[in-house]
Design a protein around this motif. Sequence first.
Motif, PDB file in Angstrom:
ATOM      1  N   GLN A 174     -23.066  76.327  91.699  1.00 30.73           N
ATOM      2  CA  GLN A 174     -22.558  77.750  91.510  1.00 30.73           C
ATOM      3  C   GLN A 174     -24.040  78.458  91.111  1.00 30.73           C
ATOM      4  O   GLN A 174     -25.031  77.940  90.567  1.00 30.73           O
ATOM      5  CB  GLN A 174     -21.830  77.751  89.995  1.00 30.73           C
ATOM      6  CG  GLN A 174     -20.632  77.209  90.291  1.00 30.73           C
ATOM      7  CD  GLN A 174     -19.769  76.810  89.316  1.00 30.73           C
ATOM      8  OE1 GLN A 174     -20.259  76.993  87.884  1.00 30.73           O
ATOM      9  NE2 GLN A 174     -18.532  76.043  89.245  1.00 30.73           N
ATOM     10  N   LEU A 215     -17.476  76.458  96.180  1.00 22.97           N
ATOM     11  CA  LEU A 215     -16.858  75.416  96.564  1.00 22.97           C
ATOM     12  C   LEU A 215     -17.589  74.533  97.461  1.00 22.97           C
ATOM     13  O   LEU A 215     -17.269  73.324  97.040  1.00 22.97           O
ATOM     14  CB  LEU A 215     -15.508  75.800  97.303  1.00 22.97           C
ATOM     15  CG  LEU A 215     -14.740  76.707  96.736  1.00 22.97           C
ATOM     16  CD1 LEU A 215     -13.298  77.082  97.218  1.00 22.97           C
ATOM     17  CD2 LEU A 215     -14.467  76.058  95.155  1.00 22.97           C
ATOM     18  N   ASP A 228      -9.829  80.483  88.236  1.00 23.17           N
ATOM     19  CA  ASP A 228      -9.943  79.032  88.975  1.00 23.17           C
ATOM     20  C   ASP A 228      -9.374  79.082  90.239  1.00 23.17           C
ATOM     21  O   ASP A 228      -8.363  79.935  90.414  1.00 23.17           O
ATOM     22  CB  ASP A 228      -9.339  78.070  87.943  1.00 23.17           C
ATOM     23  CG  ASP A 228      -9.946  77.716  86.660  1.00 23.17           C
ATOM     24  OD1 ASP A 228     -11.469  78.103  86.823  1.00 23.17           O
ATOM     25  OD2 ASP A 228      -9.550  76.738  86.022  1.00 23.17           O
ATOM     26  N   ILE A 229      -9.564  78.005  90.998  1.00 16.88           N
ATOM     27  CA  ILE A 229      -8.895  77.997  92.413  1.00 16.88           C
ATOM     28  C   ILE A 229      -8.477  76.496  92.307  1.00 16.88           C
ATOM     29  O   ILE A 229      -9.048  75.396  92.156  1.00 16.88           O
ATOM     30  CB  ILE A 229      -9.803  78.313  93.599  1.00 16.88           C
ATOM     31  CG1 ILE A 229      -8.991  78.077  94.945  1.00 16.88           C
ATOM     32  CG2 ILE A 229     -11.117  77.289  93.561  1.00 16.88           C
ATOM     33  CD1 ILE A 229      -9.740  78.675  96.136  1.00 16.88           C
ATOM     34  N   PHE A 231      -4.542  80.665  92.549  1.00 19.84           N
ATOM     35  CA  PHE A 231      -5.432  81.324  91.827  1.00 19.84           C
ATOM     36  C   PHE A 231      -5.116  81.590  90.391  1.00 19.84           C
ATOM     37  O   PHE A 231      -3.990  81.927  90.187  1.00 19.84           O
ATOM     38  CB  PHE A 231      -6.219  82.537  92.223  1.00 19.84           C
ATOM     39  CG  PHE A 231      -6.781  82.260  93.817  1.00 19.84           C
ATOM     40  CD1 PHE A 231      -8.057  82.201  93.995  1.00 19.84           C
ATOM     41  CD2 PHE A 231      -5.927  82.483  95.044  1.00 19.84           C
ATOM     42  CE1 PHE A 231      -8.664  81.979  95.370  1.00 19.84           C
ATOM     43  CE2 PHE A 231      -6.677  82.356  96.176  1.00 19.84           C
ATOM     44  CZ  PHE A 231      -7.748  82.025  96.201  1.00 19.84           C
ATOM     45  N   PHE A 270     -13.853  79.170  89.714  1.00 19.39           N
ATOM     46  CA  PHE A 270     -14.144  79.952  90.909  1.00 19.39           C
ATOM     47  C   PHE A 270     -15.112  81.208  90.556  1.00 19.39           C
ATOM     48  O   PHE A 270     -16.103  81.392  91.399  1.00 19.39           O
ATOM     49  CB  PHE A 270     -12.772  80.602  91.598  1.00 19.39           C
ATOM     50  CG  PHE A 270     -12.886  81.160  92.822  1.00 19.39           C
ATOM     51  CD1 PHE A 270     -13.503  80.624  93.705  1.00 19.39           C
ATOM     52  CD2 PHE A 270     -12.235  82.393  93.090  1.00 19.39           C
ATOM     53  CE1 PHE A 270     -13.530  81.419  95.163  1.00 19.39           C
ATOM     54  CE2 PHE A 270     -12.138  82.934  94.358  1.00 19.39           C
ATOM     55  CZ  PHE A 270     -12.818  82.297  95.366  1.00 19.39           C
ATOM     56  N   GLU A 271     -14.702  81.934  89.364  1.00 14.80           N
ATOM     57  CA  GLU A 271     -15.634  83.088  88.752  1.00 14.80           C
ATOM     58  C   GLU A 271     -15.447  82.809  87.521  1.00 14.80           C
ATOM     59  O   GLU A 271     -14.431  82.796  86.983  1.00 14.80           O
ATOM     60  CB  GLU A 271     -14.891  84.444  89.588  1.00 14.80           C
ATOM     61  CG  GLU A 271     -14.942  84.703  90.936  1.00 14.80           C
ATOM     62  CD  GLU A 271     -14.406  85.870  91.562  1.00 14.80           C
ATOM     63  OE1 GLU A 271     -14.871  86.630  92.295  1.00 14.80           O
ATOM     64  OE2 GLU A 271     -12.884  85.677  91.089  1.00 14.80           O
ATOM     65  N   THR A 308     -11.156  73.940  90.918  1.00 13.67           N
ATOM     66  CA  THR A 308     -12.562  74.113  90.682  1.00 13.67           C
ATOM     67  C   THR A 308     -12.597  75.774  89.999  1.00 13.67           C
ATOM     68  O   THR A 308     -11.807  76.446  90.378  1.00 13.67           O
ATOM     69  CB  THR A 308     -13.330  74.462  92.063  1.00 13.67           C
ATOM     70  OG1 THR A 308     -13.128  73.287  92.681  1.00 13.67           O
ATOM     71  CG2 THR A 308     -14.712  74.701  91.800  1.00 13.67           C
ATOM     72  N   PRO A 328     -16.864  84.665  95.145  1.00 14.76           N
ATOM     73  CA  PRO A 328     -16.680  83.790  96.073  1.00 14.76           C
ATOM     74  C   PRO A 328     -17.541  83.826  97.358  1.00 14.76           C
ATOM     75  O   PRO A 328     -17.718  82.741  97.971  1.00 14.76           O
ATOM     76  CB  PRO A 328     -15.244  84.046  96.771  1.00 14.76           C
ATOM     77  CG  PRO A 328     -14.495  84.923  95.597  1.00 14.76           C
ATOM     78  CD  PRO A 328     -15.720  85.743  94.919  1.00 14.76           C
ATOM     79  N   GLU A 375      -3.459  77.556  98.538  1.00 16.87           N
ATOM     80  CA  GLU A 375      -4.382  77.767  97.163  1.00 16.87           C
ATOM     81  C   GLU A 375      -3.539  78.431  96.254  1.00 16.87           C
ATOM     82  O   GLU A 375      -2.884  79.420  96.497  1.00 16.87           O
ATOM     83  CB  GLU A 375      -5.416  78.653  97.738  1.00 16.87           C
ATOM     84  CG  GLU A 375      -6.429  78.068  98.832  1.00 16.87           C
ATOM     85  CD  GLU A 375      -7.454  79.102  99.510  1.00 16.87           C
ATOM     86  OE1 GLU A 375      -8.497  78.492  99.710  1.00 16.87           O
ATOM     87  OE2 GLU A 375      -7.110  80.395  99.283  1.00 16.87           O
TER      88      GLU A 375
END
Length: 699
Positions: free
Chosen positions: A390, A386, A322-323, A289, A343-344, A341, A381, A287
Motif C-alpha cells: 500500500q 491488492l 475494505d474489499i 465493498f 482497500f482505502e 483486504t 484503488p 466483490e
Amino acid sequence: MIICVYSSYAQKEIKQKANNTWKENIKEVVVTGQINPQSVKKSVYEVKVINRKTIENLAANNLADVLNQSLNINIIPNTSTGKSSVNLFGLDGQYFKILIDNIPMVNDEGMGNMADLTQINLDDVERIEIVEGAMGVEYGANAVSGIINIITKKTTKKNWEIIPFIQEESIGNEYNLSNQGRHIQSIKIGKNINEKWYTNAVFTRNDFNGFLNEQKGKNHPFNDGLRGHEWLPKLQNNLKALVNYRGKVNAFYKFEYFNEDVNRYSREVRTNFNSATQTSNPSASDEYFFSERMIHHLNLNGKFHKKTHFNISLSYQQQVRDIEQFTYRILPQERINVERTEFESRKVFFTRGTLNDFIKLSNINIQSGYELNLIDGFSSPMSNPLSGDQVNRSLNSYDVFTTAEVKATDRLSFRPGARLMLTNKFNPLLAASFTTKYIFKNGLEVRGILGRAPRTPNYDELYTFFVDSNHDVRGNEALQPEIGTSSFLHLKKKFWFNDYNSSWQTKLSSWYIDVKDRIELTVTNNTPLQFQYNNIDLFRTWGIENSHQIQHHNFGFNLGISLRGISQVLDSSNFNDDFLYTIQANANLTYKIPKWKTNLALYYKYNGPQYQFIQEQNEAGETEFRRGKLNPFSWFDASIRKSFLNQNLDVSLGARNLLDVTRVNTTAAEGGAHSEAASNLLLGYGRSFFLRIQYNLNF
C-alpha cells in the motif's frame, strides 16, 4: 446564491404595522461563512438555505435526494461503484467542500471533497446552507467553487422527542418486501435533561436492493451478460449521538458511526462444463465493498472578557474501505476462496478555532483563526494495493486566517480576508477574498464576491502507480496546486403585497470562475504508452441566472433559469476549447391546506443538452477532436404529506422521477483502454413511488 427553486426561503420577513412603526421579524439565521450567526439579509455572503420542510417534502434520506433539484448542481451516479458525486458549475467534487456543522467530513477519497452523497444521512439535519464561489479564506484549500454546510439539530422545545419512521420505496417498477426496492427504518430519541443539557441519538437503516432493469441478479447461471445489477445494491447503517450544553460557554459533542456494504456481481459467468458428466457448475468472480466511518466532534463556543467570542472545534475522523473478493458458485449459492483486504483508508485529526470582537471598534468586527488538518492514509484503488504494498502517505496543512467585516454605513458593508496555508507537501499558499454588500433605499440588495482559492492535488494525482503489461499510469509528486479565481454578483429585491400577506422575491446573479494549472492525465511516452498527471490545462466557466420566489398565504411558487458556458484549454492535447453552453431551469409549487393538515409539493428540473469536446482516432490513426453531446433530460417529483392524530402521525406519499428517466443518450463519452465509448449514461432508475410513515411522540 438562492437559485434553487425550493419552498424554503433563505430570508423570510414578516412585516407588521403597529403604532406607526415597522416591526421586522427575521426568522432564518445562517452560520456558514459568518463571523457571528446572523440573518441572511444582514449577511455579506449570499447564502442559499434548504430547510427541513423541503427535506421532508422530498422524503429525502440522503444528500443526493435533496440536491438533485438544484440549479447549477448535477448529481453524477456511478453505477459500477454505487457512489454518487456532485458537479457544481461544471467542476467536480474536488473543487468544493461538504461540511457538517462547519467541519469537513471524511470519506473514502478525501476530507470534505469527493464525498459520496448517498453516504450522508439527513435524519438529524435542521437545514443545509450553500455558499457558491471561492471560500478558501473561511474553509481552506479545495473550496474553489463553493461549500455545502449541513447544520444538524441540537435542541428541541419538548421534554422528550421520540420519532420513529419507516419508508418504503420502489426502484423503478421493482419492489417487494424482501429483495427489491428501498426499505428505510429510523428512530430518533431526544431528551431535554434540564434547561442547559440536551441529548439525542438517531439510528437509521437504509436497505437499497439495487436496480436490475434488464439484468437477472446474482443467481443467473448463464454467460449472456445478464448477470448482476444495472445499479449496485447497498445496505447502510448509521448511528449518531449528541450531547449539547447551553450556558456561559456552549458546548456539544457529536459521535457518528456509519457502515455500508456494496455488492458487485460480475456479469461474466464461467460455465465450468464437465464433458464426462455433461453438467455445468457455473461460477463468477464477485466483490463486496465495506465502508466504515467514525466521527468524533467536540465544539466549544462562548465569550470571555464579556465581549470576545471564541469558537473551537476538535474532530477525529476515520473512514476505511475494505474489499472482499471471492468465487461465487451460482447453483449451490456458496462463496469460496474468500480474500479480504483493506482497500482505502483515511484517518484525520482536524481542529479549527476563531476569535472575534477582540478589538473594540464600533463599525469593524475582526475575526482571526487557525485550522490544523492532519490526514494519514493510503491512496485510491488506482495505486493497485491488492497486487503490492500500500502507498501510505500523509497530507497535512497548517492554516491561519483573518477577515474583517466593516460596516461603512447602515447600507454599505464589506469584508476583506486572507488565509496563509502551510503544508508538508507544497510551498506556502494564499487564499484571499473581498466581499461587499449594499442595500438601496428601495430595498434592492447588491452583493459582490471576488475570491482566490487553491486546490491541492489528491492522492490519485500524487501517488498513483498502476503499471502492468497493459497499463502505465503514474502520479506525480512534483505537482503544484491549482489556483481558482471566482467572481459573483447578486442583485436581489423583495416586494410585498396585500397587506404583507403576499411577497415576490426576484434575483439576478452572474459568475465567472477561472482555474489555472489544472491537473490532467497526459501522455508522457508513446512507445510504450505511458501516462502521468501534470499541471497543464485551464478551465473557465461563466453564467447568468434569474430566480423568482412567490408566496401568497399558503401558496408558494418558485422559478429559476440559468445559462452556463464552459471552456477548457487542453494544452495537453494542443487544443483550445471554445465556450460550450448549457441551460438549466427548475420550478416548484407548494400548497398547504391547514384545514386538512396537508402539504402538496411538485418539483421539476430541466437539464438542457450538455456539450464536451472529446478526442478520438480517425481511420488514419490520427487523433482528432469532435464535439460530443449529452441529450437533455428532466427530473419531476411530487409528494403529498398529511398529519393525523393531533399532528403526531405524518404520512407522506409521493413519486420520484415521474418522467421515467433511466439511460440518456450521449456522444460525449470517451472510451477506455479496452472498451469503446458508451453510447448512453445510466442517470436514473426510472419512475419510483414511496410511502413514508412517521410518528412524533413529543411530551
